[in-house]
Write an enzyme that holds these catalytic residues in place. Structure first.
Site, PDB file in Angstrom:
ATOM      1  N   LYS A 117       0.762  -1.204   0.300  1.00 21.54           N
ATOM      2  CA  LYS A 117       0.003  -0.043  -0.034  1.00 21.54           C
ATOM      3  C   LYS A 117       0.902   1.471   0.033  1.00 21.54           C
ATOM      4  O   LYS A 117       0.749   2.340  -0.769  1.00 21.54           O
ATOM      5  CB  LYS A 117      -0.831   0.025   1.191  1.00 21.54           C
ATOM      6  CG  LYS A 117      -2.096   1.064   1.128  1.00 21.54           C
ATOM      7  CD  LYS A 117      -2.764   0.802   2.458  1.00 21.54           C
ATOM      8  CE  LYS A 117      -3.546  -0.306   2.578  1.00 21.54           C
ATOM      9  NZ  LYS A 117      -4.895  -0.572   3.355  1.00 21.54           N
ATOM     10  N   ARG A 151      -3.062   3.028   8.667  1.00 15.86           N
ATOM     11  CA  ARG A 151      -3.381   1.647   8.129  1.00 15.86           C
ATOM     12  C   ARG A 151      -2.000   0.583   8.133  1.00 15.86           C
ATOM     13  O   ARG A 151      -1.260   1.182   7.936  1.00 15.86           O
ATOM     14  CB  ARG A 151      -3.760   1.886   6.549  1.00 15.86           C
ATOM     15  CG  ARG A 151      -4.891   2.474   6.559  1.00 15.86           C
ATOM     16  CD  ARG A 151      -5.182   2.630   4.859  1.00 15.86           C
ATOM     17  NE  ARG A 151      -6.942   2.887   4.712  1.00 15.86           N
ATOM     18  CZ  ARG A 151      -7.103   4.264   4.325  1.00 15.86           C
ATOM     19  NH1 ARG A 151      -6.277   5.097   4.573  1.00 15.86           N
ATOM     20  NH2 ARG A 151      -8.483   4.446   4.017  1.00 15.86           N
ATOM     21  N   GLY A 201      -6.732 -10.306   8.770  1.00 14.34           N
ATOM     22  CA  GLY A 201      -6.180 -10.635  10.113  1.00 14.34           C
ATOM     23  C   GLY A 201      -5.348  -9.429  10.453  1.00 14.34           C
ATOM     24  O   GLY A 201      -5.168  -9.510  11.615  1.00 14.34           O
ATOM     25  N   MET A 215      -4.232  -5.539  11.239  1.00 17.34           N
ATOM     26  CA  MET A 215      -5.074  -4.413  11.664  1.00 17.34           C
ATOM     27  C   MET A 215      -6.045  -3.834  10.538  1.00 17.34           C
ATOM     28  O   MET A 215      -5.359  -3.306   9.446  1.00 17.34           O
ATOM     29  CB  MET A 215      -4.107  -3.522  12.348  1.00 17.34           C
ATOM     30  CG  MET A 215      -4.885  -2.644  13.267  1.00 17.34           C
ATOM     31  SD  MET A 215      -3.914  -1.191  13.838  1.00 17.34           S
ATOM     32  CE  MET A 215      -4.340  -0.014  12.349  1.00 17.34           C
ATOM     33  N   ARG A 220      -3.977  -0.894  -6.600  1.00 17.34           N
ATOM     34  CA  ARG A 220      -3.226  -2.227  -6.415  1.00 17.34           C
ATOM     35  C   ARG A 220      -3.453  -3.154  -7.761  1.00 17.34           C
ATOM     36  O   ARG A 220      -4.608  -2.758  -8.018  1.00 17.34           O
ATOM     37  CB  ARG A 220      -3.398  -2.843  -5.017  1.00 17.34           C
ATOM     38  CG  ARG A 220      -4.810  -3.189  -4.607  1.00 17.34           C
ATOM     39  CD  ARG A 220      -4.879  -3.993  -3.440  1.00 17.34           C
ATOM     40  NE  ARG A 220      -6.419  -3.956  -3.110  1.00 17.34           N
ATOM     41  CZ  ARG A 220      -6.773  -4.417  -1.976  1.00 17.34           C
ATOM     42  NH1 ARG A 220      -5.869  -4.836  -0.930  1.00 17.34           N
ATOM     43  NH2 ARG A 220      -7.897  -4.681  -1.719  1.00 17.34           N
ATOM     44  N   HIS A 271     -10.546 -44.617  -2.984  1.00 18.50           N
ATOM     45  CA  HIS A 271     -11.222 -45.052  -4.214  1.00 18.50           C
ATOM     46  C   HIS A 271     -12.124 -43.857  -4.898  1.00 18.50           C
ATOM     47  O   HIS A 271     -11.918 -43.757  -5.955  1.00 18.50           O
ATOM     48  CB  HIS A 271     -12.019 -46.405  -3.822  1.00 18.50           C
ATOM     49  CG  HIS A 271     -13.064 -46.769  -5.022  1.00 18.50           C
ATOM     50  ND1 HIS A 271     -14.219 -46.488  -5.462  1.00 18.50           N
ATOM     51  CD2 HIS A 271     -12.256 -47.668  -6.088  1.00 18.50           C
ATOM     52  CE1 HIS A 271     -14.572 -47.243  -6.283  1.00 18.50           C
ATOM     53  NE2 HIS A 271     -13.471 -48.092  -6.701  1.00 18.50           N
ATOM     54  N   SER A 273       9.128 -43.790 -17.553  1.00 16.75           N
ATOM     55  CA  SER A 273       8.006 -42.862 -16.976  1.00 16.75           C
ATOM     56  C   SER A 273       7.937 -43.184 -15.498  1.00 16.75           C
ATOM     57  O   SER A 273       7.887 -44.046 -15.071  1.00 16.75           O
ATOM     58  CB  SER A 273       6.526 -43.319 -17.765  1.00 16.75           C
ATOM     59  OG  SER A 273       5.530 -42.580 -17.215  1.00 16.75           O
ATOM     60  N   CYS A 275       4.171 -39.567 -15.054  1.00 19.85           N
ATOM     61  CA  CYS A 275       2.780 -39.975 -15.032  1.00 19.85           C
ATOM     62  C   CYS A 275       2.100 -39.779 -13.732  1.00 19.85           C
ATOM     63  O   CYS A 275       1.034 -40.211 -13.693  1.00 19.85           O
ATOM     64  CB  CYS A 275       2.536 -41.326 -15.953  1.00 19.85           C
ATOM     65  SG  CYS A 275       3.310 -42.700 -14.971  1.00 19.85           S
ATOM     66  N   TYR A 296       8.114 -35.417 -21.691  1.00 22.68           N
ATOM     67  CA  TYR A 296       6.748 -35.056 -21.511  1.00 22.68           C
ATOM     68  C   TYR A 296       6.112 -35.258 -19.953  1.00 22.68           C
ATOM     69  O   TYR A 296       6.875 -35.802 -19.206  1.00 22.68           O
ATOM     70  CB  TYR A 296       5.577 -36.009 -22.600  1.00 22.68           C
ATOM     71  CG  TYR A 296       5.797 -37.376 -22.032  1.00 22.68           C
ATOM     72  CD1 TYR A 296       4.732 -37.860 -20.958  1.00 22.68           C
ATOM     73  CD2 TYR A 296       6.458 -38.172 -22.761  1.00 22.68           C
ATOM     74  CE1 TYR A 296       4.797 -39.104 -20.640  1.00 22.68           C
ATOM     75  CE2 TYR A 296       6.568 -39.697 -22.417  1.00 22.68           C
ATOM     76  CZ  TYR A 296       5.732 -39.978 -21.370  1.00 22.68           C
ATOM     77  OH  TYR A 296       5.616 -41.408 -20.945  1.00 22.68           O
TER      78      TYR A 296
END
Lengths: 892, 892
Positions: free
Chosen positions: B23, B93, B102, B104, B337, B457, B779, B847, B867
């Site tokens: 800020k 601020r 959270g 101030m 911002r 599962h 792989s 994979c 890949y």
């Protein structure tokens, strides 16, 4: 491939075992030493491989070389092979690099046929001898070459003897034997559709081919697999002029060792039989005489033999196993080889040969194997006596904890305790054991289980306590209610005698006499020499004062692994441990921890006191907590039954029992894990559930401080298990340090804190450089490291696929027995190198079961570890292996 | 530490976020851009750290620097802080590097006291304004500095309004407010025992200290942990001259975005409220007006604002989130911002900014996060609408498969099928799912379970099929019999509506409106740019034709993992699989295998056809066989019950049922494993039990050949799982080759055989050089590789300790979500390097689930993999991440 395919004995020597096989090379060596060896030649092992490679066809031209060699032998002997007048007969024997069961047996008297029999008769003047020789030849040849089982011929022979009312072969005359041979030949004709081959050269070629074939018979292949003998060594074929021990009372044959193979005593040891051919000595047809009787019978010949025996031992610098034949008063040597020996004999010979100046200390150390040394440390079954008596095992299981034990069958732990208190010796027989059985195991001479392998509860606890154990006898059925155990047709009841051999897995339904451990002066001297050369230190894994003392007696230089939770499993502690785990509030948990602290303190005091002045590495709690609770399956069954019963008996007191059991089931269920090996245990447990390790640390330092006040030198080391990330160690180390300092401050004693970690997870090894920043030492837990590096659960793998992997050569060894140097070893190499790069001189050891395995110890030596730690009874083996490793790598 | 502790806005700039906070740095930047920003200064983040380091003491002399800075502000504004005549009031601020809940809250109007109120009255001429400002100041200051909850003051204020019979704050006059303030001050006196601080400088110092303290309050600490924000950044404090939006109808305040943050459309978007102070806009006291209304109300001012907005967006080259105040017709900028945005907006803005020339394509790619992109691919809950309506989740579980779904509750798989057939949309709610539920899952819009985590599962199957799933709602109770589910006080019944959000884990007891996936033209263009720059190829994990098609639609370049056993779990196949496993003779087993072969062939045909011309990697059977059998626990319960019942009803037909169940129990028991993850599965199973992989190979090549005949280009690749030793691969490869060649020979078709292996066991990585000799590709199965490298069972670890490890920073991340580059990554580095040393150009891919995780993809890029393969719905995210990685490492 060498050009030469057939070697006369005088053309070879002892160094040519690869090419000529052990037997052929030694026959050549003896020939060149000028000893009386009947002439002969050896067909090389390469010919066997060529035969195999050609799909079972004789190498072209080989028989021409054989004929040339035979000509040389004929010239030496002065007789000709196949000569009807004065025939040369030969023996044909296989002979590989290593001796091997299943290979082709000997064929004697090859070359006999209708014509040469006449000639042999003329030579020997003994008609009976000729027909006896022929009988033996036809039987042996038919058996090994034509594939007609020996038993068929023996059946004919025995029948004939019975009909003639005689007991011994020798009671049959020449005519009898002729008749027997007639029946033998009729059998051959019937079985093969052809007559018995009459041409000696045909006989010889068939015999040679049979030797080649026998290299690949099933028994030989299985044996080579088990003994890790390469399949492409091949076997040689030895063809040797016959000499006859059965030419009358001045002929004979015998076997002898240059020292007693059972005790190692330096005396000529063996036996002989006059008027007999080779096989008669071992066949037990007549009782042979001890070799010393030859001295009385024929002192000159005995002297000659003793001189030769001594010459051969001096030449080979090791105890020799000899075969000889006396032909009409003349001595012939038929074989020499390094003799097999028992463990005690190996140790005694090695030490005495040093005393005699035959070998040096280094060679003595090399001479004894770990298995041989191990025999000295446990009572054992007398295998020779068993063999002589023909005693067969009742059942066979897994050799789970070495040594033999004799006792009466008991089927419950409580029964074992009661019997023990009554002064009886018992074997505890269980389906499988669990923590509730430990008091019974401690009261028993040995433990036998029907289920579980080398890492089962029974096995681990038994090894820990040095109790013999045979586990996983799958063939054994146990009916606890009826008090009966059975295997196959045999049924035994509680109270019957049993002998178990935890070194072989065999179980006998008899009270066998055991040979006690022989920790003799020879043992002590050998160990002393080992200690002079080894660089690795040897510690022991011990969880209680008894084991610690045992380890010390065997030369342990410290405790490398004290598994604190093993103390929890003892029957007086288990209820407290369960209270601690199941506590539903902090006060109840603290109360249980407080109780545990005082019992652990007592254990630590005993161990630290026993190891006065030597380091003791204490591993903080490792297993998942559910291991201390009753089995989920059992609880589930109980609850299911109780629920049904409760439905029927509404409102009975059963409801409360059910509610209690349900609570317990629920608690156990909450702790169940899909893969407990990889679950909430070790350092993870300590991070998630603080309290236990603080208790253990306090107990340890409290014990150390109290002893310290009494003048005992205590060197405790704290080890954190299952670390995979340096932060785990950092967090827990801080808590251990704080708990320890509290105690040290209270006592105002300054014991240096040594806090290290196990390296038993691949990630720990891979990040050892980071972890070393927080560790005062590393100890490789190679059991778990092998499990995680291979992705094997040992419990599952050994029964389900590992055996097949080793059999099928997918793995060279069981990696839980011998360290996989390629994979696991690579991780260890990283860890030592990178750990020491972070912390110079970081002490590194190993405390997995590999710490007692000689080949693994060799690897630990090359890796530059500081110590190995193994079970107390393996300590001498480890000292030996460490010395052997130091010798093997002295030049590196 | 820098010397300067307090910066006037004109002394800073946007690059100083570390020191001045976000800020403060942006206020400085705007000031220097010449924009109308009320004067002020920023106390550096270092002062906050100094305060924390000193154990909560103000850095000595800091207030002197503050006074100096205030003097400069006073000079700018022409008023003096604390001046009774013409007072300067300020806002205080917090402002950290990253915005953070959270921290101030704002304090406005600081500097007011009895004296300065007079001055403010004189300045503004508005008595009501002065008392209202005072009311707000006292409430805010008391809340954040004195720790008296805001609600206490609101309670007083609401009570007063109620007593006065008014609804809006604005309906209260100056006298009313004075009375309210009197009550406020009485409350402060009562709570603190002291009067409200009157000295403006004292107020300021207390406020500054409160900001410093708020850095370490619980909410802020938790947030930083979750967002991986370092704790030592500290917060800055911004002190700024007040401007007033509540000075009458020509004053006001508002917030705006330079583009629509929900859609990305390039329009000024926001809202404002006249005669209001900052908090009123968001507090919902009055309904604010859309920003475009300002154009009608005050075109000049609107124009000025629009110009400033445009200037700021151009300056920052990104969409800005602005706050402004209008004081008596004069515009002041209070904040700028970079604005937060939805996924669809992020994509649209990035693409349009390229079109506008504001950023280049590379920057556009960098601008969009994987999470944002992911939002486009699934239906989602409209979180703004939810927030507006105040709808709260009914229960929350684990976000197990992304996307949202709406449907009526059904409690059984069969019920889901029936409802689906009747055209109803349902959510299947189960305790947990098992293979018997799969047909129900396929019929449902989404799946909700009470137990199980991300690898349960339900989760695995749902992700596979792209069905939203919330798993492991521990608070959910399910009574299947009564058809009721409940959580807390809420009880729902089958047929009630439910909305589940598988991306957040939230479950609502309502049918919410969902926003459909938005795979717009912007998405396509961005993906196209990604494809231009990325080097990694992207494949998908797909087990059936439907998934393969979905993957293709999302741009997959092949299938990297087709798990053949997933086909076995489908309800029509499971009985055949069970027959195969339980067969007690070879003929029965072969018959079952034959049936499986034809169904697998059908599956393969569908997949290969969908992927025409693209490679398809088929993994041969991997899981242990017991996964296909009924649960041991259930069988044990059934058998226990049957046994009891059978005892009672001797001789009934129950005996047969019991015998059957007992046989099944026995079979399942025989296959049980202590650690199935490390047991008989993968290549081990194929070695020990031949037949299955031959069947699978035949099915695959049969499918390929049939398609080939029809002109489809098939590129099958066969992958062997769980290899740890090259010999395993050698043995199985030979069998696969033989089976494949049989089929190819039959069809007379030549499809090149590609047979590779997964690297998912540490030993495979450590011996990759050997393994590469037998592998056409590697792989990485990073799920299992992570499990074994860490020694974690994912199923156990995530619930039992892993969460704590991440919370307590023992591990930086959950290694199952983001690759542990230090440990697991080291093994991967070995494997790629040594594999390619053996076989140049060896194709390497991944994979595991990490294949869809952007940070892991970055690592795969640096590792030089060919890949990544991920679930179909992650393919676009992987394409984006691969492009971002290529950009990030372009210079390396």
């Amino acid at each position: 491939m060498s050009q030469k395919r057939v070697y006369l004995f005088r053309e070879g020597n002892a160094s040519m075992k690869d090419l000529l096989g052990g037997k052929g090379a030694n026959l050549a060596e003896m020939t060149n030493l000028g000893l009386p060896v009947p002439a002969g030649f050896t067909i090389t092992t390469e010919m066997c491989n060529a035969y195999t490679a050609a799909g079972g066809r004789m190498p072209p031209g080989l028989m021409d070389d054989v004929r040339a060699a035979m000509a040389a032998v004929e010239k030496d002997i002065g007789r000709r092979f196949g000569d009807a007048k004065d025939p040369l007969l030969v023996s044909v024997r296989s002979g590989a690099r290593f001796s091997m069961p299943g290979m082709m047996d000997t064929i004697l008297n090859l070359g006999l046929n209708r014509d040469t029999m006449e000639g042999l008769h003329a030579q020997s003047g003994e008609a009976r001898f000729v027909h006896d020789a022929n009988r033996r030849f036809i039987m042996m040849f038919s058996d090994v070459v034509l594939g007609i089982p020996k038993e068929r011929f023996e059946h004919i022979f025995t029948g004939y003897k019975r009909r003639r009312g005689v007991k011994h072969d020798t009671q049959l005359g020449a005519d009898d034997l002729r008749e027997v041979v007639r029946d033998f030949l009729a059998l051959v004709l019937k079985e093969t559709g052809e007559g018995f081959p009459g041409d000696p050269w045909k006989q010889l070629e068939m015999a040679i081919e049979a030797v080649f074939k026998s290299w690949n018979n099933d028994r030989a292949v299985v044996y080579r697999k088990r003994e890790r003998i390469p399949h492409d060594l091949g076997t040689a074929v030895n063809v040797q002029a016959m000499v006859y021990g059965n030419l009358g009372p001045d002929s004979g044959t015998g076997v002898a060792f240059t020292r007693d193979p059972a005790t190692g005593e330096h005396v000529l040891y063996g036996e002989y039989l006059m008027n007999a051919q080779g096989e008669d000595v071992v066949a037990g047809v007549r009782t042979p005489h001890p070799i010393r009787d030859l001295n009385a019978q024929n002192p000159k010949l005995y002297d000659e033999f003793r001189r030769i025996a001594s010459q051969l031992e001096g030449h080979y610098k090791d105890m020799q196993d000899l075969e000889f034949t006396i032909e009409r008063g003349r001595l012939f040597m038929l074989q020499t080889r390094t003799g097999k020996r028992t463990g005690p004999a190996a140790v005694r010979m090695a030490v005495e040969m040093v005393d005699e100046g035959l070998i040096d200390k280094a060679e003595a150390i090399r001479r004894v194997s770990g298995d041989q040394l191990d025999q000295l440390l446990h009572p054992r079954v007398d295998s020779q006596a068993l063999h002589d008596a023909g005693t067969q095992p009742f059942v066979t299981g897994i050799a789970a904890s070495p040594g033999a034990a004799v006792g009466r069958i008991v089927l419950t732990a409580d029964g074992a305790v009661k019997a023990h208190e009554a002064g009886e010796k018992v074997i505890l027989v269980r389906e499988e054991t669990n923590p509730d059985d430990v008091h019974g195991m401690l009261s028993a001479q040995g433990v036998l289980t029907a289920r579980g392998g080398k890492t089962s509860h029974a096995a681990v606890v038994a090894r820990g306590f040095g109790i013999p154990c045979v586990a996983g006898c799958e063939a054994l059925s146990i009916d606890e209610e009826k008090g009966i155990i059975s295997a196959g047709q045999t049924q035994l009841k509680a109270g019957d005698w049993l002998t178990i051999d935890g070194s072989t897995g065999r179980v006998y339904n008899d009270a066998l006499t055991l040979i006690p451990p022989e920790v003799t002066g020879f043992f002590g001297r050998l160990m002393g020499w080992c200690d002079e050369v080894r660089r690795l230190r040897v510690r022991a894994n011990a969880d209680n004062p008894r084991d610690a003392k045992q380890a010390l007696a065997f030369g342990a230089e410290g405790i490398g692994l004290c598994r604190t939770e093993h103390m929890f499993f003892e029957p007086d502690r288990l209820p407290i441990v369960r209270d601690m785990i199941l506590a539903d509030n902090q006060a109840a948990r603290d109360a249980a921890l407080q109780k545990l602290q005082s019992v652990q303190q007592g254990d630590f005091e005993g161990i630290l006191e026993a190891m006065d002045g030597k380091p003791v590495t204490v591993r903080l709690i490792d297993p998942p907590l559910h291991e201390f609770l009753p089995s989920y399956d059992e609880l589930l069954q109980q609850v299911t039954e109780l629920r049904l019963a409760n439905n029927v008996l509404q409102g009975s007191a059963l409801g409360h029992v059910l509610a209690d059991k349900e609570r317990l089931l629920h608690a156990v269920e909450g702790m169940r894990e899909s893969n407990p090996m990889l679950g909430l245990r070790g350092v993870r447990l300590s991070i998630v559930m603080p309290g236990i390790i603080e208790m253990q640390t306090r107990a340890l330092y409290w014990a150390a401080c109290r002893l310290n006040k009494r003048g005992v030198v205590t060197l405790p080391e704290v080890m954190i298990p299952l670390v995979g990330h340096v932060n785990e160690l950092r967090v827990v180390r801080a808590r251990v340090e704080a708990a320890a300092r509290d105690v040290l401050d209270y006592f105002k004693i300054d014991i240096p804190l040594k806090i290290g970690t196990m390296i038993e997870i691949p990630r720990a090894a891979l990040t050892a450089g980071e972890i070393a920043a927080e560790a005062d030492f590393f100890s490789f837990g190679t059991n778990d490291l092998t499990q995680t590096t291979f992705g094997y659960s040992r419990d599952d793998a050994e029964g389900k696929f590992l055996q097949k992997y080793v059999e099928q050569k997918i793995l060279p060894d069981n990696p839980f027995e011998t360290i996989d140097t390629v994979g696991v070893g690579r991780l260890m190499t990283f860890a030592v190198g990178e750990g020491r790069a972070t912390r110079a001189g970081l002490k590194c050891g190993i405390c997995g079961e590999h710490g007692g395995d000689p080949r693994s110890i060799d690897f630990c030596h090359t890796l530059g570890l500081d110590y190995v730690s193994c079970s107390p009874f393996r300590v001498p083996v480890a000292r030996l292996a460490a010395a052997q490793a130091a010798l093997a790598h002295a030049d590196e």
